[in-house]
Design an enzyme around this catalytic site. Structure first.
Site, short mmCIF file in Angstrom:
data_model
loop_
_atom_site.label_atom_id
_atom_site.label_comp_id
_atom_site.label_asym_id
_atom_site.label_seq_id
_atom_site.Cartn_x
_atom_site.Cartn_y
_atom_site.Cartn_z
CG ASP A 1 38.27 26.42 11.26
OD1 ASP A 1 37.52 25.61 10.69
OD2 ASP A 1 38.76 27.41 10.69
CD GLU B 1 15.92 14.40 13.51
OE1 GLU B 1 16.73 13.77 12.79
OE2 GLU B 1 14.71 14.53 13.21
CG HIS C 1 16.11 14.72 9.35
ND1 HIS C 1 16.52 13.59 10.01
CD2 HIS C 1 16.36 14.50 8.03
CE1 HIS C 1 17.00 12.71 9.15
NE2 HIS C 1 16.92 13.23 7.93
CG ASP D 1 41.19 23.05 2.38
OD1 ASP D 1 40.25 23.81 2.61
OD2 ASP D 1 41.52 22.12 3.14
CB CYS E 1 14.70 10.88 6.84
SG CYS E 1 15.70 11.21 5.35
#
Length: 519
Positions: free
Chosen positions: A209, A162, A160, A369, A49
């Site tokens: 969550d 990885e 990337h 939200d 990157c």
């Protein structure tokens, strides 16, 4: 005193951050000349990157000069036909092949039938003067850019590895176990071939969550319109759907393209170095090779001993522990309010701005939200109103989406369009768009809300809240052109497996990632 790199046998320069920040850090720590010396010595070098971008002469992202090893300037993507940052899984087209078998493979295991994870706003456009350096190109929208470079002892990728599943691990293994040096006299070079469309895939994100239960253990839970407790007259326990690290590994194995950990417990009295989510990220990163997003607590914090840590410091700890992106919720609302109070002028002090300046826009996600506020007529409010198929309690067919803070417990005088446009101006790179009215209903995403937000910004949008079956995913992709879709409960409870969702999307003609690479 300059740092010496010559004793190293191989060197990998991973990259998460902005071009200028990376080059300034190399200068400040005395790495610039030793890095040039190391590469010139012929020893194997891999850059990832921004670790690839710094090899070029410079970037539109910064006035700071690059290392100048490869000719060319890193340029910003056009937003005319696509969302920017380029965030997600895309294919590569190899433009080199070996004429003789043996030695280090010139492609380092890169497979044109696989897709790899990209997350960047700037790239190097392909040009003929880069032929001898270009190993692979990638198309995003109508733009073709250099996605991998190779010459002698140098191999770098814009994507990337990885975070690219087993396909990326295969590339890293080729570099580490091979000689890391290619005999360029035995390599044939081709011109890239433009395609009628890019092969950019839609992302399926599994969300966890995470909070402490009543016994103090970290568990994955799921709310019903943000209520995470079991229903009972005595007041139920926190829903326990599993342990976060184990679930993350399961989702990776099942084909999730990205995993989001949303910390919904504040850990207010915990020193930053001991934050439980840091350990979750460190452990998950050992077995999960797709991007990890962490949300919750990305703000200025004070340790119990009085030591103050800025939001940038907190984000840095999460990145060093394995996070690829940080998600900002309530503080994004406060930042937007500050932006408008300052007549729409960024002042450089918000968490969004400081983190984006250091790590790039692609590292900052805004978690929104919103909840519906119904009106009979648009003239009843100064906020941005849309016509909705979900009628209000008194038959209203219009609503505006009010932004909330503190986990949805407090509404603010700010609508969702105001929030997302302000946060894009402040430097955010992605919108995670929830909907309190849809959360836990399994009735499908709020299509009108998503369309409205998608039309307001040029950064990627993640659709969230309401998924209940595979058709909800195809609907949101087809009707809103959103870049990714997130779900939680239906994946946790195995009501709808990730594989089932992806098979349905493929049957619907929607591009999705498949990782058939065997190690």
């Amino acid at each position: 005193m300059p740092r010496r790199l010559m004793p190293l046998q191989k060197l990998i320069f991973p990259g998460v951050g902005a071009f200028g920040h990376a080059m300034d850090a190399l200068q400040a720590k005395g790495f610039v000349e030793p890095l040039k010396e190391y590469i010139a010595s012929g020893k194997p070098y891999m850059g990832i990157c921004v670790g690839m971008q710094t090899l070029f002469e410079g970037s539109e992202e910064s006035r700071t000069k690059g290392l100048g090893i490869i000719p060319g300037i890193v340029k910003h993507f056009s937003t005319a036909d696509k969302a920017v940052p380029h965030m997600g899984w895309n294919a590569t087209q190899l433009v080199k092949e070996q004429t003789e078998v043996g030695g280090q493979a010139v492609n380092y295991g890169i497979d044109q039938d696989s897709v790899y994870y990209f997350v960047h706003s700037y790239a190097v456009p392909y040009a003929d003067n880069l032929k001898e350096w270009t190993l692979a190109t990638t198309q995003y929208g109508d733009e073709i850019f250099v996605s991998a470079v190779q010459k002698g002892n140098v191999c770098c990728t814009q994507f990337h590895p990885e975070k690219s599943g087993f396909a990326g691990i295969k590339l890293l293994r080729s570099f580490l176990e091979g000689t890391g040096v290619v005999d360029d006299s035995k390599v044939k070079i081709f011109d890239p071939r433009p395609k009628s469309r890019d092969l950019f895939t839609k992302r399926i994100i599994a969300c966890l969550d995470v909070r402490a239960n009543d016994q103090g253990d970290l568990v994955v839970t799921k709310g019903d319109q943000y209520d995470v407790r079991e229903k009972s007259e005595a007041g139920g326990d926190v829903r326990n759907l599993g342990k976060p690290v184990e679930l993350a590994k399961r989702y990776f194995d099942e084909g999730a393209d990205e995993i989001a950990f949303l910390n919904i417990t504040s850990f207010r009295n915990c020193p930053m170095a001991d934050l439980p989510m840091l350990e979750v990220l460190k452990l998950a990163s050992q077995t999960v090779f797709v991007p990890l997003t962490i949300g919750g607590g990305i703000r200025d914090v004070t340790d119990p001993d009085g030591k103050v840590h800025s939001a940038l410091d907190v984000a840095g700890e999460y990145f060093r522990s394995g996070a690829d992106k940080v998600s900002i919720g309530s503080d994004a609302v406060y930042a937007a309010e500050q932006f408008y109070a300052n007549d729409g002028v960024p002042d450089g002090t918000t968490a969004i701005e400081t983190i984006a300046k250091a790590y790039g826009a692609q590292a900052v996600v805004i978690s929104v939200d919103p909840k519906r506020v119904y009106v009979k007529d648009p003239s009843e409010t100064n906020h941005h109103v849309i016509k909705t198929p979900y009628t209000g309690p008194n038959g209203e067919t219009y609503c505006w989406y009010q932004c909330t803070v503190k986990g949805g417990r407090e509404g603010r005088d700010l609508d969702v369009r105001q929030l997302v446009t302000a946060c894009q101006r402040l430097g955010a790179g992605e919108i995670l768009l929830n909907c309190m009215d849809k959360d836990g209903t399994n009735s499908g995403y709020d299509i009108e809300l998503i369309k409205d937000v998608k039309s307001a910004v040029t950064i990627p949008v993640v659709a969230s809240s309401g998924a209940g079956n595979p058709s909800h995913f195809s609907q949101v992709f087809n009707e809103t052109n959103v870049e990714s879709a997130l779900a939680a409960g239906i994946f946790h409870r195995r009501e709808v497996p990730i594989e089932t969702v992806k098979n349905h999307l493929k049957e619907s003609g929607i591009l999705v990632r498949e990782d058939h690479t065997k190690l």
